[in-house]
Write a protein that holds these residues in place. Structure first.
Motif, PDB file in Angstrom:
ATOM      1  N   GLY A   1      83.081   1.160  94.116  1.00 55.18           N
ATOM      2  CA  GLY A   1      83.091   1.696  92.668  1.00 55.18           C
ATOM      3  C   GLY A   1      81.627   1.683  92.235  1.00 55.18           C
ATOM      4  N   SER A   2      81.440   2.526  91.265  1.00 57.43           N
ATOM      5  CA  SER A   2      79.972   2.394  90.630  1.00 57.43           C
ATOM      6  C   SER A   2      80.098   2.722  89.197  1.00 57.43           C
ATOM      7  CB  SER A   2      79.162   3.387  91.437  1.00 57.43           C
ATOM      8  OG  SER A   2      77.797   3.129  90.910  1.00 57.43           O
ATOM      9  N   ALA A   3      79.117   2.452  88.319  1.00 60.78           N
ATOM     10  CA  ALA A   3      79.125   2.411  86.947  1.00 60.78           C
ATOM     11  C   ALA A   3      77.459   2.388  86.492  1.00 60.78           C
ATOM     12  CB  ALA A   3      79.795   1.579  86.093  1.00 60.78           C
ATOM     13  N   SER A   4      77.226   2.800  85.261  1.00 62.02           N
ATOM     14  CA  SER A   4      75.903   2.951  84.756  1.00 62.02           C
ATOM     15  C   SER A   4      75.958   2.984  83.233  1.00 62.02           C
ATOM     16  CB  SER A   4      74.950   4.146  85.354  1.00 62.02           C
ATOM     17  OG  SER A   4      75.316   5.185  84.847  1.00 62.02           O
ATOM     18  N   ALA A   5      74.648   2.582  82.948  1.00 65.36           N
ATOM     19  CA  ALA A   5      74.711   2.447  81.115  1.00 65.36           C
ATOM     20  C   ALA A   5      73.166   2.564  80.892  1.00 65.36           C
ATOM     21  CB  ALA A   5      75.266   1.157  80.663  1.00 65.36           C
ATOM     22  N   ARG A   6      72.797   3.122  79.588  1.00 67.87           N
ATOM     23  CA  ARG A   6      71.493   2.958  79.209  1.00 67.87           C
ATOM     24  C   ARG A   6      71.342   2.391  77.987  1.00 67.87           C
ATOM     25  NH1 ARG A   6      67.216   6.721  80.064  1.00 67.87           N
ATOM     26  NH2 ARG A   6      68.638   7.886  81.298  1.00 67.87           N
TER      27      ARG A   6
ATOM     28  N   ALA B   1      81.892  -1.351  87.218  1.00 63.73           N
ATOM     29  CA  ALA B   1      81.949  -0.669  88.535  1.00 63.73           C
ATOM     30  C   ALA B   1      83.034  -1.349  89.430  1.00 63.73           C
ATOM     31  CB  ALA B   1      80.596  -0.951  89.273  1.00 63.73           C
ATOM     32  N   VAL B   2      83.684  -2.605  89.197  1.00 62.33           N
ATOM     33  CA  VAL B   2      84.652  -3.104  90.205  1.00 62.33           C
ATOM     34  C   VAL B   2      86.004  -2.615  89.584  1.00 62.33           C
ATOM     35  CG1 VAL B   2      85.959  -5.417  90.168  1.00 62.33           C
ATOM     36  CG2 VAL B   2      83.460  -5.678  90.047  1.00 62.33           C
ATOM     37  N   LEU B   3      86.241  -2.409  88.304  1.00 61.44           N
ATOM     38  CA  LEU B   3      87.385  -1.601  87.912  1.00 61.44           C
ATOM     39  C   LEU B   3      87.366  -0.127  88.617  1.00 61.44           C
ATOM     40  CD1 LEU B   3      87.904  -2.876  84.338  1.00 61.44           C
ATOM     41  CD2 LEU B   3      88.866  -3.710  86.451  1.00 61.44           C
ATOM     42  N   ASP B   4      86.107   0.360  88.560  1.00 63.12           N
ATOM     43  CA  ASP B   4      85.964   1.861  89.169  1.00 63.12           C
ATOM     44  C   ASP B   4      86.307   1.893  90.491  1.00 63.12           C
ATOM     45  OD1 ASP B   4      85.425   4.693  88.962  1.00 63.12           O
ATOM     46  OD2 ASP B   4      83.798   3.924  90.439  1.00 63.12           O
ATOM     47  N   GLY B   5      86.024   0.617  91.304  1.00 64.07           N
ATOM     48  CA  GLY B   5      86.195   0.609  92.688  1.00 64.07           C
ATOM     49  C   GLY B   5      87.927   0.631  93.054  1.00 64.07           C
ATOM     50  N   ILE B   6      88.642  -0.259  92.013  1.00 66.47           N
ATOM     51  CA  ILE B   6      89.927  -0.354  92.234  1.00 66.47           C
ATOM     52  C   ILE B   6      90.717   1.095  92.043  1.00 66.47           C
ATOM     53  CG2 ILE B   6      91.984  -1.683  91.197  1.00 66.47           C
ATOM     54  CD1 ILE B   6      90.223  -4.055  90.975  1.00 66.47           C
ATOM     55  N   ALA B   7      90.160   1.631  90.775  1.00 64.34           N
ATOM     56  CA  ALA B   7      91.009   2.878  90.534  1.00 64.34           C
ATOM     57  C   ALA B   7      90.599   4.062  91.216  1.00 64.34           C
ATOM     58  CB  ALA B   7      90.352   3.280  89.063  1.00 64.34           C
ATOM     59  N   SER B   8      89.461   3.980  92.011  1.00 67.80           N
ATOM     60  CA  SER B   8      89.088   5.091  92.998  1.00 67.80           C
ATOM     61  C   SER B   8      89.759   4.938  94.504  1.00 67.80           C
ATOM     62  CB  SER B   8      87.490   5.023  93.499  1.00 67.80           C
ATOM     63  OG  SER B   8      86.882   5.270  92.180  1.00 67.80           O
ATOM     64  N   ALA B   9      90.475   3.680  94.552  1.00 69.40           N
ATOM     65  CA  ALA B   9      91.243   3.580  95.908  1.00 69.40           C
ATOM     66  C   ALA B   9      92.692   3.856  95.599  1.00 69.40           C
ATOM     67  CB  ALA B   9      90.884   2.359  96.290  1.00 69.40           C
ATOM     68  N   GLU B  10      93.074   3.844  94.304  1.00 70.42           N
ATOM     69  CA  GLU B  10      94.491   3.977  93.938  1.00 70.42           C
ATOM     70  C   GLU B  10      95.322   5.035  94.809  1.00 70.42           C
ATOM     71  OE1 GLU B  10      94.844   4.103  89.958  1.00 70.42           O
ATOM     72  OE2 GLU B  10      94.873   1.982  89.586  1.00 70.42           O
ATOM     73  N   THR B  11      94.424   6.087  95.061  1.00 69.83           N
ATOM     74  CA  THR B  11      95.158   7.266  95.531  1.00 69.83           C
ATOM     75  C   THR B  11      95.663   6.871  96.872  1.00 69.83           C
ATOM     76  OG1 THR B  11      93.072   8.313  96.302  1.00 69.83           O
ATOM     77  CG2 THR B  11      93.751   8.926  94.186  1.00 69.83           C
TER      78      THR B  11
END
Length: 300
Positions: free
Chosen positions: A164-169, A281-291
């Motif tokens: 997963g990945s994420a960013s902010a400014r 990013a961690v939560l995105d990694g889990i959500a991205s693998a849900e499929t």
């Protein structure tokens, strides 16, 4: 902003994914621009790491040339040699002699445990896979899900994990993270929350980066604060069965205040954002693998 580690200008990410024919593993390489300062904080009880001692602020070389994340447990650490070879062929590394190619690339690495999870136990990442991951690195949006070092990842012994990945400014400062989520624990909220199933070794790996100009001590402290993001996303974390490790990178294109009180204020805000981005990013990694669906332990 694409919500990717590569939102920090100059960073490139490449994956090598091996699935099928007894394979279920991979490698993720993060390439950085020259002069990037590195730091690390290892919190898990079962880490598999390479050259993390070189990132101590008290050591000779403050910069890194790449960071490698791999499957295969300790076997997968050989992938750092492949990335190092790719960099050396291009003259990238710490100069140790007068010649243009007399360099030693600084390539810290860490691995997750994925042995036997749908693949043959002996099929773990190779040096060539590390080389190929470096060769495939690009500055575009990071591919997420069951790819690269997250290919064989599992969460809580019951669900697929992944990248997963994420960013902010915050003003001119960009903070971004990439996570390989292969945790003993489960998300702290949501339908997957609850007791974890006992199992073998795991590990969540994170690379967090910023374009801020940080010294080695400040970069290492950023890696420390980034672990707060793991604790906000997963329960439990930092267990004896995890090798949780965070690398921090500072490319140094945006200076912070020179006056001490103002600088501390800016660092506190940067590190606040860091913890938030790592959680996302961690939560995105889990959500991205849900499929992929629930993980059946050691499928045939």
């Amino acid at each position: 902003m694409n919500g990717s580690l590569t939102d920090v200008p100059g960073l490139e990410v490449g994956h090598v994914t091996r699935r099928g024919d007894g394979w279920l593993t991979g490698v993720t390489a993060v390439l950085v621009p020259p002069g990037t300062v590195g730091g690390v904080d290892v919190r898990g009880g079962g880490p598999g790491t390479h050259e993390t001692d070189a990132l101590d602020p008290r050591t000779l070389v403050p910069t890194v040339d790449a960071v490698v994340l791999a499957g295969g447990s300790a076997y997968g650490l050989v992938t750092a040699h492949g990335v190092q070879r790719w960099l050396a062929e291009r003259g990238r590394g710490f100069p140790v002699g007068p010649g243009p190619g007399e360099v030693v690339p600084i390539v810290p690495a860490a691995a997750v445990f994925d042995l036997g999870r749908g693949g043959v136990f002996g099929h773990h990442p190779t040096e060539q896979m590390g080389y190929d991951a470096a060769a495939s690195a690009h500055p575009g949006p990071v591919e997420r899900g069951v790819v690269g070092a997250g290919t064989g990842a599992v969460v809580g012994g019951r669900f697929k994990g992944g990248v997963g990945s994420a960013s902010a400014r915050s003003g001119e400062v960009v903070v971004a993270a990439l996570a390989v989520v292969n945790a003993v624990g489960l998300p702290v909220a949501g339908p997957a929350a609850g007791p974890v199933e006992p199992g073998p070794l795991n590990t969540t790996l994170v690379v967090v980066a910023t374009n801020a100009l940080l010294d080695p001590a400040e970069t290492s402290r950023t890696a420390t604060v980034a672990h707060d993001g793991l604790a906000r996303a997963l329960n439990p974390v930092h267990t004896l069965a995890d090798g949780d490790t965070v690398f921090a990178l500072a490319t140094g294109t945006v200076p912070l205040a020179a006056e001490r009180a103002a600088r501390v204020h800016e660092l506190v805000d940067l590190q606040r954002v860091t913890a938030d981005v790592v959680r996302d990013a961690v939560l995105d990694g889990i959500a991205s693998a849900e499929t992929v669906g629930p993980f059946a332990r050691y499928p045939g």
